[in-house]
Structures are given as C-alpha cells and as structure tokens.
Design a protein around this motif. Structure first.
Motif, PDB file in Angstrom:
ATOM      1  N   THR A 108      42.494  41.534  48.633  1.00 37.56           N
ATOM      2  CA  THR A 108      41.796  42.810  47.888  1.00 37.56           C
ATOM      3  C   THR A 108      42.556  43.183  46.583  1.00 37.56           C
ATOM      4  O   THR A 108      41.612  43.424  45.622  1.00 37.56           O
ATOM      5  CB  THR A 108      42.253  43.992  48.841  1.00 37.56           C
ATOM      6  OG1 THR A 108      41.861  43.734  50.172  1.00 37.56           O
ATOM      7  CG2 THR A 108      41.589  45.301  48.465  1.00 37.56           C
ATOM      8  N   ILE A 109      43.681  42.826  46.274  1.00 37.45           N
ATOM      9  CA  ILE A 109      43.978  43.010  44.898  1.00 37.45           C
ATOM     10  C   ILE A 109      43.367  41.888  43.854  1.00 37.45           C
ATOM     11  O   ILE A 109      42.832  42.500  42.870  1.00 37.45           O
ATOM     12  CB  ILE A 109      45.659  42.674  44.726  1.00 37.45           C
ATOM     13  CG1 ILE A 109      46.229  43.665  45.566  1.00 37.45           C
ATOM     14  CG2 ILE A 109      46.054  42.467  43.365  1.00 37.45           C
ATOM     15  CD1 ILE A 109      46.487  44.959  44.777  1.00 37.45           C
TER      16      ILE A 109
ATOM     17  N   SER B 218      40.015  43.005  42.353  1.00 37.07           N
ATOM     18  CA  SER B 218      39.857  44.045  41.135  1.00 37.07           C
ATOM     19  C   SER B 218      39.813  43.370  39.816  1.00 37.07           C
ATOM     20  O   SER B 218      39.429  43.993  38.857  1.00 37.07           O
ATOM     21  CB  SER B 218      41.321  44.964  41.196  1.00 37.07           C
ATOM     22  OG  SER B 218      42.333  44.216  40.888  1.00 37.07           O
ATOM     23  N   THR B 219      39.776  42.176  39.749  1.00 41.39           N
ATOM     24  CA  THR B 219      39.541  41.358  38.490  1.00 41.39           C
ATOM     25  C   THR B 219      38.234  41.439  37.702  1.00 41.39           C
ATOM     26  O   THR B 219      37.336  41.730  38.461  1.00 41.39           O
ATOM     27  CB  THR B 219      39.873  39.997  38.797  1.00 41.39           C
ATOM     28  OG1 THR B 219      39.796  39.070  37.461  1.00 41.39           O
ATOM     29  CG2 THR B 219      38.757  39.091  39.767  1.00 41.39           C
TER      30      THR B 219
ATOM     31  N   ARG C   7      36.329  37.675  41.612  1.00 41.43           N
ATOM     32  CA  ARG C   7      36.082  38.743  42.413  1.00 41.43           C
ATOM     33  C   ARG C   7      35.439  38.853  43.462  1.00 41.43           C
ATOM     34  O   ARG C   7      35.674  39.238  44.613  1.00 41.43           O
ATOM     35  CB  ARG C   7      35.519  39.921  41.483  1.00 41.43           C
ATOM     36  CG  ARG C   7      35.302  41.289  42.277  1.00 41.43           C
ATOM     37  CD  ARG C   7      34.594  42.491  41.120  1.00 41.43           C
ATOM     38  NE  ARG C   7      33.530  42.081  40.631  1.00 41.43           N
ATOM     39  CZ  ARG C   7      33.318  41.750  39.192  1.00 41.43           C
ATOM     40  NH1 ARG C   7      34.506  41.933  38.300  1.00 41.43           N
ATOM     41  NH2 ARG C   7      32.046  41.396  38.637  1.00 41.43           N
TER      42      ARG C   7
ATOM     43  N   ASN D   3      46.545  39.075  38.349  1.00 36.71           N
ATOM     44  CA  ASN D   3      46.190  39.048  39.674  1.00 36.71           C
ATOM     45  C   ASN D   3      47.314  38.207  40.463  1.00 36.71           C
ATOM     46  O   ASN D   3      47.711  38.891  41.591  1.00 36.71           O
ATOM     47  CB  ASN D   3      44.854  38.091  39.954  1.00 36.71           C
ATOM     48  CG  ASN D   3      43.657  38.661  39.240  1.00 36.71           C
ATOM     49  OD1 ASN D   3      43.523  39.794  39.263  1.00 36.71           O
ATOM     50  ND2 ASN D   3      42.689  37.895  38.828  1.00 36.71           N
TER      51      ASN D   3
END
Length: 659
Positions: free
Chosen positions: A167-168, A171-172, A178, A467
């Motif tokens: 999930t993190i 956010s890219t 993504r 990331n």
C-alpha cells in the motif's frame, strides 16, 4: 491492418536467408517488431511457469503429506495452490474492473502469490503438526482451532505487513510501480482470506478423510486394517531441525561465527550498494536472441555517433510575429553541447525567401499576409516540399494561395551519442529548458522516444529510496502493533534491512541496475523476507523457558515451515534462470538473493540474536488451553481409534501446561 500485414511479409522475407550470398547478414526492424517479440517472449516464459508450478506441486505434496496411501495429500496440495491462483484472479479481476493499468511486469505477480500462499500453507500445516499430545486428543474442530490459534496469528501478521508495504508502494509517482503495488496489495488480501477459509476448510476435510483411513487420492476408498509403514513416518526436515540444527546453532562458537558472517557480509554489501548503477533501457526488455535486439545492437556498434532523435512540437502560435523566437530556438539548440543536428523548416524558409524575393527576413516579425504567402511558396518549392507534413492547418493547403491558419507545426533534432544517465538527463533537461525559455504563446515541447526512460532515470533513485524507506517503516509499525513487542519488531526490521542491503549489493555484482523492474522486485523483497523473520520472532514470544530453550523450540517447530516456504518459492522461479526476458531474469536474480539472504537472517542470525538478547515471552501461555486441562482432568490415558476418543483412567490430577 493492411500495413501491419505488409510489415509481417517484410519481416518474413528479410529473415529468410535461403539463396542469400554467403557472408551477407541482414538486420531489420519494423513497427510491429516490439509487440510481436514481446508476445513471443511472454508465451515462451509461460512454459517455464507451467513447469515450475508442476515442480512446486510435487514438492508441496512431498512436504505436506507422507509416503503412504492414506497420509499422502495430493488433493490438499492442489487445492492449496489453487487458492493462490484464485487470489491472482481476484486481484486481476478487481483491478481491471476499476481500470488500473496492467503492464509486462505484472506477469510476475502469480509467482509472488505462490511464494506467499505456499508459505501460509506450510505455516498452517506445521502448527497442526506442532500440536501437543493433549491437544491431539481433542475433537477435530477443536484441534483445528488450536492449530489456527498459532498459525492464524502468524499468517495475519505477515499478510497485514505485506499489505502495508505494498500500500505504501502504491503512493509512488512511477505508474508501473504504483499499478503493480495495487495489484499486489489486493492479491495479498484475497490470498489471506482464501488461505484462512478455503484452504483451512479443505484441510479439515482432508484430515477427517485421513483419520477415517481413506485413500489420499481417491477419497471414496477406505483402507481396512491400515497401518503406516515405518519409512513414511520419518520427517527428515523436522528431524534435522529438532536433532541437529537447533542444538548445534546454539553452541557458542556457532553463535560467534553467525554474527561474524552477518557483519562481514553486511559490510561488504554496503560497499557493493555504493557501486549500484542507475539506468533504464527499454531495449533490455527485448530478448537478446531476437532479430530486433541484434538490429539495435549492430546499429549502436556501426553508427555510434547517431544519437536519440527528437521533435519539437509547436501549437497554434502567432507564427508571423513569433517567427524570430523559432529562429532563436533553433540557433540555441545548435549551440547546445548535447545536440548534434537540428532540421528546421525555419532555416530553409529564410534561405528560400531570400533567394526568391531578395529580402532577408532573419530574426524579423512579418506581416501576416506576407508570411502566409511566403510559407505557401516555400512548401511547394523543391527544398520545402518535404516539410508539408510538418504543419497542420485549419483548411487545405493549396498551391499559389496563402496557407490557412496554422494549428500546429514541428521540426526535428538529434542528440549526439550520450553515455548513460549522467549525460542523458542533462541533455533532456537542457532541451526542455531551451524550448521553455523561448516563451511561446501556445504549446511548445520537445519529445523523443527515450525521454520517458530518461524521465524514469531522473526520479527513480529518489522513488526507490522513498518507497523502501516507507515500506520499512510500515513493516516496523505493523509488526509492533501485531507482535506487541518493540524489541521483536526492531529485530524483524533489522533482518529485513540486512536482507535488503545484501540483495542490492548482489544486484551490483550480477550486473543489474536500478530501473522500474528492480524497484518492483525490491519492494517484493521486503514482502517476502519479512515472512521469514516474523514467524521466528512471533513463535519465540509464544513459548516459555530460558532464551536458548525458547530459541531451540522455536527453530524446531517453525524452522521446517520457514525453510519449506522459502524453498518452494525458489522452486517456482528456478526455471526462469533460462529466460530471455529482462523482467524474469531480474526477478530470478533478485529473488535468488532474497532466498539466500532472507533464510540466513531468518533462520541463522535472528535465532542467535534472540538467544543472546531476546525479549521476555508473553504473559499469556498460548499453549495451555482450557479444553486440554479438562481432558487431563478426565483422563490421563486416552486411546484414539479411527478418530474417536476413548477414556481409560479417570479423575487424574490436572496439569496446567504440557511443557
């Protein structure tokens, strides 16, 4: 469609070397070459995946079951693997329904799901095998509850941690990364739900079948007076961790050696990471055995001075007034150190107008009617006719008449041969800056085919660090919440960090670079290697005794599940070592490092660390169950016949723990 077919005939004709003079080699490319070769590569890699899945199925069957007709578990093994593919289907289906892009790198997602899914399967089965003698006397549903009391916590911790990491990653700003992280996050959730329900339900049915002495493959057939052969009762993996590994690992010289090796490898890896190159080249996605790769490599060898070609697009400017800006831009581009050639209609129009009218209009704004007529004459002249397609007008272009209002125009340029991102990124940035500084009244931008790759190179290092840092923070936070012990969470984070650094150093030595594919694989690296450490750290917190006793028991009871889950993942992608695809080749190299370093830190370094400075166990003894206490109160000598429990001795004093 006709052009596509024509290109197919063109490729087929030139690749046919029959009747060709000896020594004459032909290298070619066409517009359809990239898509055609990519498709062939994917189909070729599908064969590797199928064979790898077959090998994986055999291994899972061998590890889950035993070598006899009743305790073998082929159906359960197949259903467990089916759950992983169902999770992939859920991920692909939901993401496609919401319009999330699918790219070539997504083809490795089934391998990721296999790795995570098989790991969960082994943890569940291992926790079942770790049941105490008292717990084994309970009825089936309560025994399953006892196993899931431990396995459920373990797979929940790893699944939620993986979900948080992906999930993190979603956010890219990199679209490919993504999209892949979104697919992976949904896949992890679906896999967790399927393993906790679908697989567990079939496991309970299979265990009921086993206790009824029914055949492992043909469940309808019941073996009468069946007893297992002695050979099938030996679990070599379990015996190794119990009798050999867990004892020798805790000897002081072995502990010192494990810590020394970890420190030396980590120090060497830090040096390796500093030499890791950053470069992304779409040509790498083309198999080296393909005719297109051979064409591109020969072109680079024989024409090294030919750099990247680009085009400057101009919108609906006031061309008569802004003509000097176009002249200034072309002159500035010619003077730039990274640009070797500018092919502009402006310069030839200036020369043609000067020769035909005797008027030098260099650097001058023109009357609108004069400009339109001069441009019309130029575009129908011998020197300017090739530029007719460089303009888009509101109406039709007619000879001897002023040109209609210009909607858009363009001119070409070429970079010189550039050496890597150190020159490519400044060349791209300076070209864009030159166009921007011209201060046109409408759209103006330079575009080249490789600019997308150079843009990726420009931001990918920052995105990778961002990331990975956020994913490590997510791992720590999730393990802290779920394990509820700060020291254990720090140790898990340390193992993940060590594995990550070692794998990145291996990329340097294996001639991989930082690109979109390696970024995705490194995020996956966190998702996989965290599983190896979390299972050990969590089980260590659940058992009591001295540190060495707790480590010995943890390695004995969870070591087989960890090594089987890791090795089964390795088997799934081992055949990709022969792949021609850059995606699968990178995947194999990086995940080979994850397997080696992840298992080392999870089964060697972490147990040694816990034996030295491990935290205290939970206050609640998860191994002492109320149902077990009641069974011990009622009976000390219990016989189990065909799944039924018979008590022989009553009213025996209870014992609160089996330890």
């Amino acid at each position: 469609m006709a052009l596509y077919d024509w290109e197919g005939e063109f490729i087929s004709l030139l690749r046919n070397d029959s009747g060709r003079p000896e020594g004459l080699e032909v290298f070619l490319q066409a517009q359809r070459s990239f898509g055609e070769i990519s498709g062939e590569t994917i189909l070729g890699d599908v064969a590797f995946l199928v064979i790898g899945n077959i090998v994986l199925f055999v291994y899972v069957q061998l590890m889950l079951g035993k070598f006899n007709m009743v305790e073998t578990r082929p159906v359960l093994s197949l259903l467990g693997l089916l759950a992983t593919f169902m999770a992939v289907g859920v991920s692909f289906g939901l993401c496609s329904a919401f319009g999330i892009a699918y790219g070539p790198v997504h083809s490795i997602l089934p391998l990721l799901m296999l790795g995570l899914g098989v790991d969960d399967m082994f943890v569940i089965v291992q926790c079942w095998q770790n049941l105490s003698q008292e717990e084994r006397r309970l009825e089936l549903k309560k025994r399953m509850g006892c196993a899931l009391r431990h396995a459920g916590v373990a797979i929940t911790v790893t699944s939620l941690t993986d979900f948080a990491a992906f999930t993190i990653g979603a956010s890219t700003v990199l679209p490919a990364l993504r999209s892949f992280c979104i697919y992976s996050a949904l896949g992890v959730v679906a896999l967790y739900m399927l393993q906790a329900t679908f697989f567990v339900a079939w496991f309970a049915l299979d265990q009921s079948r086993l206790e009824d002495n029914r055949n492992g493959l043909f469940w309808c057939y019941k073996h009468k007076n069946w007893t297992p052969n002695k050979c099938s009762e030996y679990d070599l993996c379990q015996m190794f961790f119990d009798k050999i590994y867990s004892k020798y690992l805790l000897k002081k010289p072995v502990k010192a050696l494990a810590l020394l090796v970890t420190a030396v490898v980590f120090g060497t890896s830090i040096w390796g990471v500093t030499n890791l190159r950053q470069e992304f080249n779409p040509v790498w996605f083309i198999p080296q055995s393909s005719y297109l790769f051979q064409f591109l490599s020969r072109a680079q060898t024989f024409y090294p001075e030919a750099g990247e070609r680009g085009t400057v697009y101009l919108g609906a400017l006031n061309y008569s007034e802004e003509l000097p800006k176009i002249g200034y831009l072309t002159q500035s581009m010619r003077e730039n150190e990274y640009i070797s050639f500018v092919d502009s209609w402006y310069d030839l129009m200036i020369d043609y107008t000067n020769s035909s009218t005797g008027e030098d209009i260099t650097g001058q704004s023109l009357n609108e009617s004069f400009f339109r007529m001069a441009l019309s004459e130029f575009l129908y002249s011998p020197s300017g006719s090739r530029f007719q397609n460089y303009f888009h007008f509101e109406g039709n272009l007619t000879a001897m008449e002023p040109v209609p209002p210009i909607v858009a125009s363009k001119f070409d340029y070429s970079h010189r041969s550039l050496d890597g991102p150190g020159e490519q990124i400044p060349a791209m940035d300076q070209t864009k800056e030159l166009v921007q500084n011209a201060n046109f009244s409408d759209f103006a931008a330079p575009i080249a085919m490789m600019y997308s790759s150079w843009e990726t190179d420009k931001i990918i290092a920052f995105e990778l660090v961002r990331n990975l840092s956020l994913a490590l923070v997510a791992v720590f936070v999730m393990t802290l919440i779920l394990i509820a012990n700060i020291m254990s969470s720090i140790y898990v984070l340390l193992c993940v960090l060590l594995t990550l650094v070692d794998v990145m150093a291996l990329m340097t030595w294996w001639d991989l670079t930082i690109d979109t594919v390696s970024c995705i694989n490194l995020v996956l690296c966190i998702g996989l290697c965290v599983d190896y450490s979390v299972h050990i750290a969590l089980h260590f917190m659940q058992v009591k005794g001295t540190r060495d006793e707790r480590v010995q028991r943890t390695v004995k009871e969870m070591g087989p599940a960890v090594i089987n889950g890791a090795f089964s993942t390795f088997l799934a992608f081992i055949l990709l070592a022969n792949s021609d695809s850059h995606v699968f080749e990178s995947f194999f190299k990086i995940f080979f490092g994850v397997f080696i370093y992840g298992v080392f830190h999870g089964l060697v370094f972490l147990p040694v660390l816990l034996s030295l400075i491990g935290p205290a166990p939970y206050d609640l003894d998860l191994h002492a169950l109320p149902e077990v206490i009641e069974v011990e109160k009622r009976s000390k000598d219990v016989v189990v016949i065909e799944g039924r429990t018979y008590s022989q001795v009553h009213n025996v004093r209870s014992n609160s723990s089996y330890e």
